[in-house]
Design a protein around this motif. Structure first.
Motif, PDB file in Angstrom:
ATOM      1  N   LEU A   1       0.833  -1.204   0.000  1.00  0.00           N
ATOM      2  CA  LEU A   1       0.000   0.000   0.000  1.00  0.00           C
ATOM      3  C   LEU A   1       0.866   1.251   0.000  1.00  0.00           C
ATOM      4  O   LEU A   1       0.589   2.206  -0.735  1.00  0.00           O
ATOM      5  CB  LEU A   1      -0.942   0.003   1.202  1.00  0.00           C
ATOM      6  CG  LEU A   1      -1.790   1.264   1.378  1.00  0.00           C
ATOM      7  CD1 LEU A   1      -2.701   1.480   0.175  1.00  0.00           C
ATOM      8  CD2 LEU A   1      -2.593   1.183   2.662  1.00  0.00           C
ATOM      9  N   ALA A   2       1.922   1.253   0.786  1.00  0.00           N
ATOM     10  CA  ALA A   2       2.828   2.408   0.806  1.00  0.00           C
ATOM     11  C   ALA A   2       3.454   2.629  -0.565  1.00  0.00           C
ATOM     12  O   ALA A   2       3.568   3.776  -1.028  1.00  0.00           O
ATOM     13  CB  ALA A   2       3.915   2.202   1.862  1.00  0.00           C
TER      14      ALA A   2
ATOM     15  N   VAL B   1       1.204   6.779  -6.778  1.00  0.00           N
ATOM     16  CA  VAL B   1       0.108   7.715  -7.066  1.00  0.00           C
ATOM     17  C   VAL B   1       0.567   9.141  -6.830  1.00  0.00           C
ATOM     18  O   VAL B   1       0.262  10.045  -7.619  1.00  0.00           O
ATOM     19  CB  VAL B   1      -1.145   7.373  -6.213  1.00  0.00           C
ATOM     20  CG1 VAL B   1      -2.162   8.495  -6.240  1.00  0.00           C
ATOM     21  CG2 VAL B   1      -1.770   6.084  -6.705  1.00  0.00           C
ATOM     22  N   GLY B   2       1.326   9.367  -5.775  1.00  0.00           N
ATOM     23  CA  GLY B   2       1.836  10.710  -5.500  1.00  0.00           C
ATOM     24  C   GLY B   2       2.772  11.194  -6.581  1.00  0.00           C
ATOM     25  O   GLY B   2       2.711  12.362  -6.997  1.00  0.00           O
ATOM     26  N   LEU B   3       3.644  10.321  -7.065  1.00  0.00           N
ATOM     27  CA  LEU B   3       4.564  10.705  -8.134  1.00  0.00           C
ATOM     28  C   LEU B   3       3.830  10.963  -9.451  1.00  0.00           C
ATOM     29  O   LEU B   3       4.168  11.878 -10.194  1.00  0.00           O
ATOM     30  CB  LEU B   3       5.627   9.625  -8.336  1.00  0.00           C
ATOM     31  CG  LEU B   3       6.640   9.474  -7.203  1.00  0.00           C
ATOM     32  CD1 LEU B   3       7.537   8.264  -7.468  1.00  0.00           C
ATOM     33  CD2 LEU B   3       7.461  10.741  -7.057  1.00  0.00           C
TER      34      LEU B   3
ATOM     35  N   MET C   1      -3.082  11.114  -2.797  1.00  0.00           N
ATOM     36  CA  MET C   1      -2.294  10.169  -2.006  1.00  0.00           C
ATOM     37  C   MET C   1      -3.059   9.756  -0.753  1.00  0.00           C
ATOM     38  O   MET C   1      -3.098   8.572  -0.401  1.00  0.00           O
ATOM     39  CB  MET C   1      -0.956  10.789  -1.610  1.00  0.00           C
ATOM     40  CG  MET C   1       0.029  10.923  -2.737  1.00  0.00           C
ATOM     41  SD  MET C   1       1.531  11.777  -2.263  1.00  0.00           S
ATOM     42  CE  MET C   1       2.227  10.666  -1.062  1.00  0.00           C
ATOM     43  N   VAL C   2      -3.683  10.708  -0.087  1.00  0.00           N
ATOM     44  CA  VAL C   2      -4.458  10.414   1.121  1.00  0.00           C
ATOM     45  C   VAL C   2      -5.660   9.542   0.773  1.00  0.00           C
ATOM     46  O   VAL C   2      -5.967   8.568   1.489  1.00  0.00           O
ATOM     47  CB  VAL C   2      -4.892  11.718   1.827  1.00  0.00           C
ATOM     48  CG1 VAL C   2      -5.885  11.434   2.932  1.00  0.00           C
ATOM     49  CG2 VAL C   2      -3.683  12.453   2.366  1.00  0.00           C
TER      50      VAL C   2
ATOM     51  N   MET D   1     -11.844   6.906 -10.623  1.00  0.00           N
ATOM     52  CA  MET D   1     -12.375   8.136 -11.202  1.00  0.00           C
ATOM     53  C   MET D   1     -11.768   9.358 -10.504  1.00  0.00           C
ATOM     54  O   MET D   1     -11.466  10.361 -11.142  1.00  0.00           O
ATOM     55  CB  MET D   1     -13.907   8.191 -11.121  1.00  0.00           C
ATOM     56  CG  MET D   1     -14.615   7.093 -11.909  1.00  0.00           C
ATOM     57  SD  MET D   1     -13.993   6.766 -13.543  1.00  0.00           S
ATOM     58  CE  MET D   1     -14.513   8.099 -14.501  1.00  0.00           C
ATOM     59  N   PHE D   2     -11.567   9.257  -9.195  1.00  0.00           N
ATOM     60  CA  PHE D   2     -10.964  10.365  -8.455  1.00  0.00           C
ATOM     61  C   PHE D   2      -9.499  10.543  -8.844  1.00  0.00           C
ATOM     62  O   PHE D   2      -9.033  11.665  -9.056  1.00  0.00           O
ATOM     63  CB  PHE D   2     -11.082  10.119  -6.944  1.00  0.00           C
ATOM     64  CG  PHE D   2     -10.461  11.203  -6.107  1.00  0.00           C
ATOM     65  CD1 PHE D   2     -11.065  12.440  -5.999  1.00  0.00           C
ATOM     66  CD2 PHE D   2      -9.273  10.966  -5.445  1.00  0.00           C
ATOM     67  CE1 PHE D   2     -10.488  13.436  -5.229  1.00  0.00           C
ATOM     68  CE2 PHE D   2      -8.677  11.946  -4.678  1.00  0.00           C
ATOM     69  CZ  PHE D   2      -9.293  13.204  -4.575  1.00  0.00           C
ATOM     70  N   ILE D   3      -8.767   9.445  -8.973  1.00  0.00           N
ATOM     71  CA  ILE D   3      -7.350   9.508  -9.291  1.00  0.00           C
ATOM     72  C   ILE D   3      -7.125   9.962 -10.736  1.00  0.00           C
ATOM     73  O   ILE D   3      -6.235  10.758 -11.015  1.00  0.00           O
ATOM     74  CB  ILE D   3      -6.671   8.127  -9.061  1.00  0.00           C
ATOM     75  CG1 ILE D   3      -6.710   7.767  -7.596  1.00  0.00           C
ATOM     76  CG2 ILE D   3      -5.246   8.116  -9.583  1.00  0.00           C
ATOM     77  CD1 ILE D   3      -6.001   8.727  -6.693  1.00  0.00           C
ATOM     78  N   SER D   4      -7.937   9.502 -11.660  1.00  0.00           N
ATOM     79  CA  SER D   4      -7.712   9.801 -13.068  1.00  0.00           C
ATOM     80  C   SER D   4      -8.138  11.221 -13.463  1.00  0.00           C
ATOM     81  O   SER D   4      -7.764  11.696 -14.520  1.00  0.00           O
ATOM     82  CB  SER D   4      -8.413   8.772 -13.958  1.00  0.00           C
ATOM     83  OG  SER D   4      -9.813   8.829 -13.768  1.00  0.00           O
ATOM     84  N   ASN D   5      -8.907  11.883 -12.641  1.00  0.00           N
ATOM     85  CA  ASN D   5      -9.331  13.251 -12.967  1.00  0.00           C
ATOM     86  C   ASN D   5      -8.357  14.276 -12.458  1.00  0.00           C
ATOM     87  O   ASN D   5      -7.743  14.221 -11.509  1.00  0.00           O
ATOM     88  CB  ASN D   5     -10.714  13.555 -12.398  1.00  0.00           C
ATOM     89  CG  ASN D   5     -11.767  12.799 -13.174  1.00  0.00           C
ATOM     90  OD1 ASN D   5     -11.575  12.497 -14.340  1.00  0.00           O
ATOM     91  ND2 ASN D   5     -12.864  12.496 -12.525  1.00  0.00           N
TER      92      ASN D   5
END
Length: 114
Positions: free
Chosen positions: A16-17, A23-25, A33-34, A110-114
């Motif tokens: 997970l880390a 995702v942060g990068l 990230m959160v 959907m949240f990450i890709s937007n």
């Protein structure tokens, strides 16, 4: 949790880390990230932490307390089945997990890709 479960839990947290860092990068967003961390923690805890001995009964018995039988001279490990209950396939459990995790994964993506 037993010792084997602790190792699986730790390994899941390490993965997970790694996903949170990726995702942060990729997104350069602390909020994403959160969100990834929270989604991952709920997913890991939903699979690893429930009391499977309690849920390893018929659905109609889930509202009644778990009856512990007198074990006598037999040890508790001798009474346990060889296949861990976590890995047994039950249709209702699989349907619930598929729906809940499918919707959550879709909303996270959907949240990450937007």
């Amino acid at each position: 949790m037993a010792m084997g479960h602790d190792a699986v839990f730790r390994l899941s947290l390490v993965w997970l880390a790694a996903v949170v860092v990726l995702v942060g990068l990729y997104t350069q967003s602390f909020k994403k990230m959160v969100a990834t961390y929270l989604f991952g923690m709920f997913a890991i805890c939903g699979v690893l932490l429930p009391d499977w001995e309690f849920f390893d009964r018929g659905v109609s018995q889930w509202c009644s307390p778990l009856q512990v039988e007198k074990m006598g001279s037999q040890s508790r490990s001798a009474l346990r089945p060889t296949t861990p209950t976590r890995f047994r396939i039950y249709p209702i459990r699989m349907a619930v997990y598929t729906v809940v995790y499918g919707i959550a994964l879709h909303k996270w993506w959907m949240f990450i890709s937007n």
